[in-house]
Design a protein around this motif. Sequence first.
Motif, short mmCIF file in Angstrom:
data_model
loop_
_atom_site.label_atom_id
_atom_site.label_comp_id
_atom_site.label_asym_id
_atom_site.label_seq_id
_atom_site.Cartn_x
_atom_site.Cartn_y
_atom_site.Cartn_z
N LYS A 42 9.67 25.73 9.18
CA LYS A 42 10.36 25.53 10.45
C LYS A 42 9.68 24.48 11.31
O LYS A 42 10.31 23.92 12.22
N ASN B 151 17.21 21.92 6.69
CA ASN B 151 17.64 23.12 7.42
C ASN B 151 18.92 22.88 8.21
O ASN B 151 19.06 23.30 9.36
N ALA C 183 11.86 27.07 -1.13
CA ALA C 183 12.83 26.19 -0.51
C ALA C 183 13.89 25.85 -1.54
O ALA C 183 13.66 25.96 -2.76
N ASP D 297 16.99 23.32 2.25
CA ASP D 297 17.12 24.53 3.06
C ASP D 297 15.88 25.40 2.90
O ASP D 297 15.16 25.31 1.89
N LYS D 298 15.63 26.23 3.90
CA LYS D 298 14.49 27.16 3.93
C LYS D 298 13.16 26.41 3.94
O LYS D 298 12.15 26.89 3.42
#
Length: 410
Positions: free
Chosen positions: A194, A218, A174, A190-191
Amino acid sequence: MSERELTIAELGHRGDGIAPTDHGAVYVAGALPGEVVTASVADGRAKNPIFKSLSPDRITPVCRHFETCGGCTVQHLAPAPYLAWKRTLVEKALRDRGIETDVSDTVSATAGGRRRAVFTATRAGRHTLLGYHEKSSHRLVDIKECPILDPAIAQAVNGLKSLVSEILPRKGEARLTVLNTTAGLDVAIDKADKAYERKIPALSQKTIELDLARLSINGEVLLEVRPPMLDMDGIGLAAAPGGFTQATLAAEDALSKRVLEAVGKAKTVADLFSGAGTFALRLARQANVHAVEGDAAAIAAFDKALRKPQGLKKVSYERRDLFRRPLVLEELEPFDAVVFDPPRAGAQAQAELLAQSSVKTIVAVSCNPATFARDVRLLLDGGYTLQSVTPVDQFLYSPHIEVVGVLIRE
């Protein structure tokens, strides 16, 4: 491979020592000009060098991670020769394009000034690692300190590690972009996993405990406790999540000062690749400004800043991809001055059109001396005169350097 004795003649553009030999240049990591090493050589690089003599310019690195971390390559070089080396990077880039000109002394950055940092985080068994990649490696250095960071970010590292551990993907890494604002830290991850939605209560609680201004994951703002504001010379700007911001406040001030001085008494100015308005907002105190930027979030932040009365002159803006659709001659004609500050790829298409224009003053700002020199060459070939070039060091201990060039049409 046999051992060879190598004498370092200069520093390369990535901070490695360069030793000339009959078989070509050999790069020696960590070596300084004047030093002598013995090492085996493979593919133009020294392996396991042994230092036989040391430069008087060598100093003790200030960070415990220097030997492994890939973030700082020249922390072992004394301040004066370090700043001189930064200037030579710009001089060489210009010479490579046939441009011989005086380059001003490098404007210095200071330790502990990085208000914007990008970290990587990953899993290591049951532990979370947060930091920077090792030199020439995908392995991660789990940092315990980072002397280039703003103290507010440095002190939050352990808390950020705890925060991101909640939403790390099972595999991979991440990324955390952390910006220190006048309202506190703005963190964009980010990353992330999910399925982070199921961790929202825990993430919100940690955001409060860490006293963050805002947390985004995200691309989605999860919680905004306070608007993360930046002070653009007295004008408030709410930062876009993970958006571009000059890495240090000192460098932003130094760049802005030179842009404003170069523009002078121009009445109409175009600010191209304007971002969220670092230069445009300051320029609008003295001139009518048209800002052009391709990033939607940056334009939105700029628009929001303009909605409060600031005593500015006329300001307009447009969202536009200047790589694909640069301003053409008819669009450039109304402007007395143009400022452009593109990403590392430079502004070749726009520079080609500017070279044909009648704009009186052009200020080129760049974080890449090579593309800066290419774009300046185009403007010189179009009849402009290069008045000044100033390196501004906001990337302390690294090979990166900002440059400001001022060109006029006689």
